[in-house]
Design an enzyme around this catalytic site. Structure first.
Site, short mmCIF file in Angstrom:
data_model
loop_
_atom_site.label_atom_id
_atom_site.label_comp_id
_atom_site.label_asym_id
_atom_site.label_seq_id
_atom_site.Cartn_x
_atom_site.Cartn_y
_atom_site.Cartn_z
CB CYS A 2 68.03 142.21 -3.69
SG CYS A 2 68.54 143.90 -3.96
CG ASN A 101 70.27 140.83 -7.18
OD1 ASN A 101 70.87 141.85 -6.88
ND2 ASN A 101 70.72 139.62 -6.94
CD GLU A 488 91.16 142.59 8.55
OE1 GLU A 488 90.35 143.04 9.36
OE2 GLU A 488 91.26 143.02 7.39
C1 F6R Z 1 89.36 145.60 7.68
C2 F6R Z 1 88.08 146.23 7.90
C3 F6R Z 1 88.03 147.39 8.84
C4 F6R Z 1 87.06 148.45 8.34
C5 F6R Z 1 86.91 149.56 9.38
C6 F6R Z 1 85.98 150.65 8.91
O1 F6R Z 1 89.26 144.54 6.79
O2 F6R Z 1 87.07 145.82 7.37
O3 F6R Z 1 89.30 147.94 9.02
O4 F6R Z 1 87.54 148.95 7.13
O5 F6R Z 1 86.43 149.03 10.59
O6 F6R Z 1 84.70 150.17 8.71
P1 F6R Z 1 83.67 150.95 7.82
O7 F6R Z 1 84.22 150.98 6.44
O8 F6R Z 1 82.38 150.19 7.94
O9 F6R Z 1 83.57 152.35 8.40
#
Ligand code: F6R
Length: 608
Positions: A2, A101, A488
């Site tokens: 926070c 926090n 990515e």
């Molecule tokens: C990769 C990444 C994505 C997320 C995926 C799921 O670095 O961040 O592959 O892991 O889009 O997102 P959440 O965990 O928010 O459901």
């Protein structure tokens, strides 16, 4: 995670607090509030939602008189985002206001004993106990009340404290959460992060663990927890606002990689009490666990990769069959699910559309659902039967790092917890894994301290067109994550393969100079992995090995190597992923990529 701001000076406090909070908005938050002493009492205004809602409510601070106050942007951990759970929290007497926090690990037992003493609580937060404890201990000496309070609380905290009876000062104190003191002329500040005070001063004190700052408009005095004066040297900040937001790092991703020891500690430590795992958060009974016929793990992207690790771990330690599914596949493939199935949903955001739909499908089919989520009050958290929160704090970089690591930590907790409950883990093994869990944050820190070597390797390989990651079992799961991280953010083509599977086709892509990252952290599979290393080297590959520090003979087979500390096999993924994250980061940085916001990607994928 926070944001905290505090002000004492000659100007109206509320507008200054709001300006400071605006500068902390980048950290992510779900509610905001301020407390100002108006000459008679402490006035608190707090609102769920964007800071703008609070600003509109108090006309940018103009409605609140007073020249001393504290402010806060909250990222929910204990209790959903709401006006009442937002900070500051007032003691029932109205004497103390507190912003916090961090996480108070023993807040439930403190809350119960304060209730017995006649205190009543209005919020679901852990923070409210601090305000009440201060009130309980206060006998006219503010410093004394603070020292006695911190003697009782366990966990991590940065605190801003305002006391109605001593309205010429605010108190700042920290343990395992950052807090700085801003040094002005005729005015002084506290803040959880530098951007909040940069518009006012560039001279600060960095508080060390357990230091207590008594901040008045004419000066700041710092004490240790024994109330002994501590001499501090001011530090001058010459970062610009953008560097300050990133804590001096070039990117949020770098900052978040380095936050992993704390994130994992915050996630694990409140859940181990007297050597036992305590999952207060879940209702799943021992009987339900014993009756499970199968576990499904459903998630997307990196969270799915945590699921792949979890399959190996849960099956090995609980002997319950586990299936892992990409959420977008699960929801359309008529999975065989009934009321003896537990579906574990993993999601940082708690809002990923496919994952949410898969959760709903699992519920429709009658399964018990348990989600592992970072964002408190998110849709997935709200709709699951049980939730275990990862306390990673807000993650800003699109590529996940610290949320991923905390999800792994929850998997270890869960595997050990279930195995113990259903009797598939012996007491001595249980004790061993608990001590390994407790040692994990320090080992993560040690692994990260070797990142310069990873940077050098990135310099050697960042011009690659294709990079392959191979491994077996847990190392295969790590290969998936290492490869995703790299592609990515660096846009280099990469594939991850189960090492034994490569020769069934994909090995045809290996040519002279192709980089293959070979993960070989599991002792029992080391020789098998070296066999696979020989196969790719015979086709011209350059091999970077990743193994534990006692396996230096790997360099007889590979061209270069990265070493991680030893830990039990179950927890190797938490260490092995770190150089892979760092490698991806450094490669992307050398290529000049937009690391925090890679092309075509969003932090939360709320469309199918
Ligand atoms: C990769 C990444 C994505 C997320 C995926 C799921 O670095 O961040 O592959 O892991 O889009 O997102 P959440 O965990 O928010 O459901």
């Amino acid at each position: 995670m926070c944001g905290i701001v505090g002000y004492v000076g000659n100007d109206q406090a509320a507008p200054i607090l709001l300006k400071g909070l605006e500068k902390l908005e980048y950290r992510g938050y779900d509610s905001a509030g301020v407390a100002v002493y108006d000459g008679t009492s402490i006035q608190v205004v707090k609102k769920q939602g964007r800071l703008k809602v609070l600003e509109d409510k108090i006309h940018n601070g103009a409605d609140l008189a007073g020249t001393v106050g504290i402010g806060h942007t909250r990222w929910a951990t204990h209790g959903k985002p709401s006006d009442v759970n937002a900070h500051p929290h007032l003691s029932s007497s109205g004497r103390f206001a507190v912003v916090h926090n961090g996480i108070i690990e023993n807040y439930l037992s403190l809350k119960n004993s304060l209730i017995q003493k006649g205190y009543s609580f209005v919020s679901e937060t852990d923070t409210e106990v601090i305000a009440q404890l201060l009130d309980y201990f206060y006998e006219g000496d503010l410093l004394d009340a603070v020292v006695r309070t911190i003697g009782k609380i366990e966990g991590s905290y940065a605190l801003g404290i305002l006391c109605r009876d001593q309205p010429d000062r605010i108190i700042g104190i920290r343990k395992d959460s950052p807090l700085i003191v801003g040094l002005g002329t005729g005015e002084n500040f506290i803040a959880s992060d530098i951007p909040a005070i940069l518009g006012k001063t560039r001279d600060i004190y960095r508080l060390k663990e357990n230091e207590i700052a008594v901040v008045e408009k004419t000066g700041v005095t710092v004490y240790n927890p024994k109330k002994v004066f501590v001499s501090k040297t001011p530090c001058h900040i010459d970062w610009d606002v953008s560097a300050a937001e990133k804590g001096g790092y070039d990117h949020f991703m770098a900052k978040e990689i380095m936050e992993q020891p704390k994130a994992v500690r915050d996630t694990i430590s409140p859940r181990i009490k007297n050597g036992r795992i305590v999952l207060d958060d879940i209702q799943l009974t021992e009987e339900q666990l014993r009756n499970l016929s199968r576990i499904f793990i459903v998630a997307c992207g990196s969270a799915y990769h945590v699921g792949v690790v979890a399959k190996y771990i849960l099956e090995r330690y609980t002997r319950i069959p586990v299936e892992v599914d990409v959420a977008s596949e699960f929801r359309y493939r008529a999975p065989v699910v009934d009321n003896r199935v537990l579906v574990i949903i993993i999601s940082q955001s708690g809002e990923t559309a496919d994952t949410l739909a898969a959760l709903r499908e699992a519920k429709r089919l009658g399964a018990r659902t348990l989600s592992i989520v970072n964002v408190v009050g998110s849709s997935i958290a709200n709709e699951s039967d049980d939730v275990i929160y990862t306390w990673a704090g807000p993650e800003i970089a699109v590529a996940t790092t610290k949320a991923y690591s905390t999800q792994l930590a929850v998997i270890y907790l869960l595997a050990i917890y279930i195995a113990d409950k259903i009797g598939t883990m012996k007491p001595e093994e249980y004790r061993h894994y608990i001590s390994e869990l407790e040692a994990l944050p320090d080992k993560i820190e040690k692994t990260l301290s070797g990142r310069d070597h990873v940077r050098q390797l990135a310099r050697r390989f960042y011009r690659s067109n294709d990079i392959f990651f191979i491994g077996r079992n847990l190392d295969y799961a790590m290969s998936l994550e290492g490869s995703l991280k790299l592609k990515e953010i660096s846009y280099i083509h990469s594939e991850a393969y189960a090492a034994g599977e490569l020769k069934h086709g994909t090995i045809s892509l290996i040519e002279e100079g192709t980089l293959v990252v070979a993960l070989a952290t599991q002792q029992k599979l080391f020789e098998k992995m070296m066999g696979n290393v020989k196969e790719v080297k015979a086709r011209g590959a350059v091999v970077l090995g990743v193994t534990t520090e006692d396996n230096q003979q790997i360099e007889k087979e590979t061209d270069c190597a990265i070493y991680i500390p030893r830990t039990c096999e179950m927890m190797l993924p938490s260490l092995a992923v770190l150089p892979l994250q760092a490698f991806a980061y450094y490669v992307a940085s050398l290529k000049g990529c937009d690391i925090d916001k890679p092309r075509n990607l969003a932090k939360s994928v709320t469309v199918e």
